[in-house]
Motif scaffolding. Structure first.
Motif, mmCIF file in Angstrom:
data_model
loop_
_atom_site.group_PDB
_atom_site.id
_atom_site.type_symbol
_atom_site.label_atom_id
_atom_site.label_comp_id
_atom_site.label_asym_id
_atom_site.label_seq_id
_atom_site.Cartn_x
_atom_site.Cartn_y
_atom_site.Cartn_z
ATOM 1 N N THR A 218 -3.027 89.077 147.406
ATOM 2 C CA THR A 218 -2.847 87.991 146.437
ATOM 3 C C THR A 218 -1.648 87.133 146.830
ATOM 4 O O THR A 218 -0.761 87.574 147.570
ATOM 5 C CB THR A 218 -2.621 88.557 145.026
ATOM 6 N N TYR A 219 -1.628 85.937 146.302
ATOM 7 C CA TYR A 219 -0.557 84.991 146.591
ATOM 8 C C TYR A 219 -0.100 84.342 145.288
ATOM 9 O O TYR A 219 -0.928 83.931 144.470
ATOM 10 C CB TYR A 219 -1.036 83.917 147.580
ATOM 11 N N ARG A 220 1.199 84.289 145.107
ATOM 12 C CA ARG A 220 1.754 83.719 143.881
ATOM 13 C C ARG A 220 1.513 82.211 143.860
ATOM 14 O O ARG A 220 1.719 81.515 144.859
ATOM 15 C CB ARG A 220 3.251 84.022 143.782
ATOM 16 N N VAL A 221 1.081 81.736 142.706
ATOM 17 C CA VAL A 221 0.755 80.316 142.543
ATOM 18 C C VAL A 221 1.565 79.751 141.393
ATOM 19 O O VAL A 221 1.575 80.313 140.289
ATOM 20 C CB VAL A 221 -0.751 80.126 142.272
ATOM 21 N N GLU A 222 2.237 78.657 141.645
ATOM 22 C CA GLU A 222 2.982 77.938 140.609
ATOM 23 C C GLU A 222 2.472 76.508 140.560
ATOM 24 O O GLU A 222 2.573 75.765 141.528
ATOM 25 C CB GLU A 222 4.481 77.969 140.901
ATOM 26 N N GLY A 223 1.885 76.157 139.426
ATOM 27 C CA GLY A 223 1.340 74.810 139.280
ATOM 28 C C GLY A 223 -0.041 74.685 139.900
ATOM 29 O O GLY A 223 -0.670 75.664 140.301
ATOM 30 N N ARG A 224 -0.520 73.448 139.995
ATOM 31 C CA ARG A 224 -1.841 73.178 140.548
ATOM 32 C C ARG A 224 -1.706 72.935 142.050
ATOM 33 O O ARG A 224 -1.255 71.879 142.489
ATOM 34 C CB ARG A 224 -2.476 71.970 139.854
ATOM 35 N N THR A 225 -2.114 73.928 142.833
ATOM 36 C CA THR A 225 -2.007 73.833 144.289
ATOM 37 C C THR A 225 -3.047 74.722 144.935
ATOM 38 O O THR A 225 -3.482 75.720 144.355
ATOM 39 C CB THR A 225 -0.600 74.251 144.763
ATOM 40 N N LEU A 226 -3.453 74.356 146.138
ATOM 41 C CA LEU A 226 -4.386 75.158 146.934
ATOM 42 C C LEU A 226 -3.715 75.658 148.213
ATOM 43 O O LEU A 226 -4.382 75.995 149.180
ATOM 44 C CB LEU A 226 -5.627 74.331 147.289
ATOM 45 N N GLU A 227 -2.387 75.705 148.183
ATOM 46 C CA GLU A 227 -1.662 76.157 149.361
ATOM 47 C C GLU A 227 -2.029 77.598 149.726
ATOM 48 O O GLU A 227 -2.044 77.964 150.908
ATOM 49 C CB GLU A 227 -0.160 76.059 149.102
ATOM 50 N N TRP A 228 -2.331 78.406 148.710
ATOM 51 C CA TRP A 228 -2.643 79.815 148.970
ATOM 52 C C TRP A 228 -3.908 79.960 149.814
ATOM 53 O O TRP A 228 -4.087 80.978 150.498
ATOM 54 C CB TRP A 228 -2.802 80.574 147.646
ATOM 55 N N CYS A 229 -4.787 78.955 149.788
ATOM 56 C CA CYS A 229 -6.032 79.037 150.565
ATOM 57 C C CYS A 229 -5.757 79.104 152.063
ATOM 58 O O CYS A 229 -6.451 79.809 152.799
ATOM 59 C CB CYS A 229 -6.920 77.839 150.245
ATOM 60 N N SER A 230 -4.734 78.351 152.513
ATOM 61 C CA SER A 230 -4.412 78.377 153.935
ATOM 62 C C SER A 230 -3.907 79.757 154.352
ATOM 63 O O SER A 230 -4.156 80.213 155.473
ATOM 64 C CB SER A 230 -3.357 77.314 154.263
ATOM 65 N N ARG A 231 -3.253 80.472 153.439
ATOM 66 C CA ARG A 231 -2.774 81.816 153.760
ATOM 67 C C ARG A 231 -3.937 82.793 153.896
ATOM 68 O O ARG A 231 -3.894 83.704 154.728
ATOM 69 C CB ARG A 231 -1.806 82.287 152.681
ATOM 70 N N VAL A 232 -4.964 82.602 153.082
ATOM 71 C CA VAL A 232 -6.159 83.444 153.213
ATOM 72 C C VAL A 232 -6.811 83.220 154.571
ATOM 73 O O VAL A 232 -7.231 84.164 155.243
ATOM 74 C CB VAL A 232 -7.150 83.152 152.070
ATOM 75 N N ARG A 275 -13.237 68.964 143.919
ATOM 76 C CA ARG A 275 -13.461 69.044 142.486
ATOM 77 C C ARG A 275 -12.169 68.836 141.702
ATOM 78 O O ARG A 275 -12.160 68.189 140.665
ATOM 79 C CB ARG A 275 -14.076 70.398 142.146
ATOM 80 N N GLN A 276 -11.058 69.425 142.196
ATOM 81 C CA GLN A 276 -9.803 69.358 141.469
ATOM 82 C C GLN A 276 -8.916 68.200 141.918
ATOM 83 O O GLN A 276 -7.884 67.943 141.300
ATOM 84 C CB GLN A 276 -9.037 70.673 141.633
ATOM 85 N N GLY A 277 -9.308 67.522 142.995
ATOM 86 C CA GLY A 277 -8.505 66.413 143.482
ATOM 87 C C GLY A 277 -7.166 66.855 144.046
ATOM 88 O O GLY A 277 -6.168 66.127 143.915
ATOM 89 N N LEU A 278 -7.128 68.024 144.682
ATOM 90 C CA LEU A 278 -5.891 68.559 145.235
ATOM 91 C C LEU A 278 -5.946 68.555 146.761
ATOM 92 O O LEU A 278 -7.019 68.749 147.337
ATOM 93 C CB LEU A 278 -5.673 69.995 144.746
ATOM 94 N N PRO A 279 -4.818 68.320 147.400
ATOM 95 C CA PRO A 279 -4.810 68.335 148.875
ATOM 96 C C PRO A 279 -5.045 69.742 149.410
ATOM 97 O O PRO A 279 -4.620 70.730 148.817
ATOM 98 C CB PRO A 279 -3.401 67.837 149.222
ATOM 99 N N LEU A 280 -5.725 69.801 150.549
ATOM 100 C CA LEU A 280 -6.034 71.081 151.179
ATOM 101 C C LEU A 280 -5.659 71.003 152.648
ATOM 102 O O LEU A 280 -6.234 70.212 153.402
ATOM 103 C CB LEU A 280 -7.521 71.407 151.026
ATOM 104 N N ASP A 281 -4.694 71.804 153.034
ATOM 105 C CA ASP A 281 -4.216 71.809 154.420
ATOM 106 C C ASP A 281 -4.577 73.145 155.067
ATOM 107 O O ASP A 281 -3.790 74.080 155.087
ATOM 108 C CB ASP A 281 -2.706 71.578 154.454
ATOM 109 N N ILE A 282 -5.810 73.222 155.571
ATOM 110 C CA ILE A 282 -6.284 74.444 156.207
ATOM 111 C C ILE A 282 -6.122 74.330 157.716
ATOM 112 O O ILE A 282 -6.512 73.322 158.303
ATOM 113 C CB ILE A 282 -7.764 74.707 155.847
ATOM 114 N N PRO A 283 -5.550 75.343 158.371
ATOM 115 C CA PRO A 283 -5.405 75.286 159.839
ATOM 116 C C PRO A 283 -6.775 75.213 160.511
ATOM 117 O O PRO A 283 -7.732 75.855 160.087
ATOM 118 C CB PRO A 283 -4.688 76.600 160.170
#
Length: 423
Positions: A218-232, A275-283
């Motif tokens: 799991t990855y800690r999430v604060e606010g609306r972000t998809l940063e944890w997806c890149s860690r997966v 869908r959420q209109g959030l940036p996604l920075d996937i390697p």
């Protein structure tokens, strides 16, 4: 006392849509007791599972020796809306954890046996009656639990764990002191354990050993972000690259399965971003080239395995031929040899040793039989192999001394038996 933190993880699904109806049908790390039935309005899930959470090597053996127990009981109680307008609604509920020896730990099995019929007859009961029982069960679990947390599982496998709570201040204070002394994040540790529980009761481990599946946490999430997806994505690729280097055909097949999970997750993450209109920075990785490389490695390993098998068959044929010829020659010579010819002393000593300790002859066929039977019926246990490796690395001096002592003991026994047979 609850902490308002949120952790997110992903329950792997290749087709991008998790079935809530199969939650509870699991065997790892133990078979779960569960009920999973739907009414006209809701899909209900309640599952109880015992889990070993300690990091002690060979926990079944050494936990009792060191008096360290990680045998917790986890309960998941949740529901999801059903209907044409609710096809994408998540499964929302709460996880309850009972520590060893606590009142809840001792009572939960009996209570669970009484709750299961309530859910298993939900299809024939009015919704109001089932909803009332569902709330009562949550209240009873809240009174018994030592730790608990909210859990939300979406159809695409994305999971949120939040509001990790402790039943009383003493447990909370002890946890905080432990975290400060060991310099660890106790919330993250609990979030991982809760996630592993949800994943195991919701996901079939098809492409890897169940006890080796810690590639995603799991990855800690604060606010609306998809940063944890890149860690997966990084975690899955690390597993792929690491396993790809192991020159075993089985590992290469498993890596292909994990690569399929990775492709599915990237698609899900991109859909969430739109869908959420959030940036996604996937390697960016070249999945197709990785897949081609894995298939090429697998083909090479299959070829080498075929060559080794052919060489093994040839060796076995030659060995049988030489052995049969040698036995025939010995029998022939024995029939015509002069009985008055003296035999070398060391041959007599060796023959007497075997004669006086004939039980030794049982060991070779016994070892072969045990190896053959274990190879047929036993499932490879990654956890046991990992613990054996960790034992040798973490206790090199002790492990090396033990090997030397065992070797010296075996040498002394062999010398002593030979000495007695000669004199």
């Amino acid at each position: 006392m609850a902490k308002l933190v949120s952790y997110r993880g992903w329950i792997p699904t290749v087709n991008g849509r998790l079935s809530f109806k199969i939650i509870g049908e699991c065997r790892h790390p133990s078979a779960a007791q569960y009920a999973n039935l739907g009414t006209a309005s809701y899909q209900y899930v309640i599952a109880l599972q015992r889990r070993q959470t300690t990091d002690v090597l060979f926990p079944r053996l050494l936990s009792r020796f060191f008096q360290v127990s990680g045998d917790f009981k986890f309960v998941f109680c949740a529901r999801s809306r059903r209907g044409a307008r609710s096809v994408d609604d998540p499964l929302i509920g709460r996880i309850y954890v009972m520590r060893p020896g606590s009142e809840g730990y001792l009572k939960i099995d009996g209570l669970f046996s009484a709750w299961l019929p309530v859910f298993r007859t939900a299809e024939d009961s009015p919704d109001e009656y089932t909803i009332a029982n569902y709330k009562i069960i949550h209240d009873e679990l809240s009174a018994l639990t030592d730790f608990s947390a909210n859990a939300v599982i979406h159809r695409n496998g994305m999971t949120t764990i939040s509001r990790v709570a402790f039943s009383d201040d003493e447990i909370y204070d002890n946890s905080e002191r432990f975290a400060a002394a060991e310099k660890v994040n106790i919330d993250a540790i609990w979030a991982d354990q809760l996630y592993f529980f949800l994943r195991d009761i919701s996901h079939q481990h098809q492409h890897h050993s169940p006890d080796a599946d810690t590639m995603i946490t799991t990855y800690r999430v604060e606010g609306r972000t998809l940063e944890w997806c890149s860690r997966v994505v990084y975690a899955l690729y690390f597993y792929i690259i690491n396993s790809k280097r192991r020159l075993e055909p089985t590992e290469q097949v498993r890596v292909l399965g994990v690569l399929a999970y990775l492709s599915s997750f990237k698609t899900i993450a991109e859909e969430q971003s739109k869908r959420q209109g959030l940036p996604l920075d996937i390697p960016q990785f070249n999945d197709q080239a990785t897949k081609d490389s894995i298939n090429a490695t697998k083909g090479y390993l299959d070829l080498k395995f075929s060559e080794r098998k052919q060489n093994s068959d040839k060796f076995r044929t030659v060995l049988f031929t030489v052995t049969a010829t040698l036995l025939t020659l010995i029998n022939f010579v024995n029939g015509f040899a002069d009985p008055n010819v003296e035999t070398e002393e060391w041959i007599k000593s060796f023959a007497n040793l075997i004669k006086e300790n004939a039980w030794v002859c049982v060991f070779p066929p016994l070892i072969i039989g045990v190896w053959w039977i274990s190879d047929l019926i036993l499932i490879p246990n990654y956890e046991a192999k990992r613990d054996a490796v960790r034992l040798t690395f973490s206790n090199r001096w002790l492990f090396g001394t033990l090997i030397v002592v065992l070797a010296a003991g075996a040498f002394f026994v062999a010398w002593w038996l030979t000495y007695l047979s000669v004199f």
